[in-house]
Design a protein around this motif. Sequence first.
Motif, PDB file in Angstrom:
ATOM      1  N   TYR A  21       0.824  -1.208   0.000  1.00  0.00           N
ATOM      2  CA  TYR A  21       0.000   0.000   0.000  1.00  0.00           C
ATOM      3  C   TYR A  21       0.859   1.260   0.000  1.00  0.00           C
ATOM      4  CZ  TYR A  21      -4.533  -2.217   0.777  1.00  0.00           C
ATOM      5  OH  TYR A  21      -5.689  -2.932   0.632  1.00  0.00           O
ATOM      6  N   GLY A  25       0.962   4.029  -2.871  1.00  0.00           N
ATOM      7  CA  GLY A  25       0.631   5.408  -2.541  1.00  0.00           C
ATOM      8  C   GLY A  25       1.705   6.377  -2.994  1.00  0.00           C
ATOM      9  N   CYS A  29       1.194   9.273  -5.796  1.00  0.00           N
ATOM     10  CA  CYS A  29       1.353  10.680  -5.412  1.00  0.00           C
ATOM     11  C   CYS A  29       2.387  11.411  -6.257  1.00  0.00           C
ATOM     12  CB  CYS A  29       1.719  10.783  -3.935  1.00  0.00           C
ATOM     13  SG  CYS A  29       0.302  10.548  -2.852  1.00  0.00           S
ATOM     14  N   GLY A  38      -3.456   8.153  -4.059  1.00  0.00           N
ATOM     15  CA  GLY A  38      -2.329   7.897  -3.168  1.00  0.00           C
ATOM     16  C   GLY A  38      -2.711   8.077  -1.709  1.00  0.00           C
ATOM     17  N   GLN A  40      -5.699   7.721  -0.466  1.00  0.00           N
ATOM     18  CA  GLN A  40      -6.557   6.579  -0.122  1.00  0.00           C
ATOM     19  C   GLN A  40      -5.704   5.332   0.116  1.00  0.00           C
ATOM     20  OE1 GLN A  40      -9.704   7.199   0.329  1.00  0.00           O
ATOM     21  NE2 GLN A  40     -10.267   5.149   0.910  1.00  0.00           N
ATOM     22  N   SER A  41      -4.662   5.164  -0.661  1.00  0.00           N
ATOM     23  CA  SER A  41      -3.770   4.026  -0.478  1.00  0.00           C
ATOM     24  C   SER A  41      -3.048   4.103   0.864  1.00  0.00           C
ATOM     25  CB  SER A  41      -2.760   3.976  -1.619  1.00  0.00           C
ATOM     26  OG  SER A  41      -1.934   2.860  -1.507  1.00  0.00           O
ATOM     27  N   PHE A  42      -2.655   5.298   1.277  1.00  0.00           N
ATOM     28  CA  PHE A  42      -2.019   5.453   2.589  1.00  0.00           C
ATOM     29  C   PHE A  42      -2.991   5.097   3.710  1.00  0.00           C
ATOM     30  CE2 PHE A  42       0.871   8.810   0.548  1.00  0.00           C
ATOM     31  CZ  PHE A  42       1.845   7.858   0.274  1.00  0.00           C
TER      32      PHE A  42
END
Length: 122
Positions: A21, A25, A29, A38, A40-42
């Motif tokens: 993830y 991210g 980004c 990005g 949301q991935s974090f």
Amino acid sequence: MKILGNLIWLIFGGFAIFLEYMLAGLALCITIVGIPFGIQSFKLGVLALWPFGQKIEYMDYAPGCLSTIMNIIWLIIGGIWIMLTHVLFGLLLGITIIGIPWAKQHFKMASLTLTPFGRRII
């Protein structure tokens, strides 16, 4: 029990998912268009690090068509690959009786990775 579950989670795939993830991210980004994805991935990465004791629910308000468009783009960009990683770890852990609680967490996160926009982590 939450702390013990989270520690065992880290050993059996949780840290690998967290790194996946975070790398996704960072890659997202880099571009201006990918910054919302990005972020949301974090958020999903933090959930992947300590999943026990946290809940996922739909937002109270209707996020609108932007959420649907973002979910479709997310699915195309990388949501499918992260979901497949969760399913693979879930199947491997589900084979054993002891790994069933961690397999359930992977399957819960697999459904979240398909449509992360319009949901929140509590």
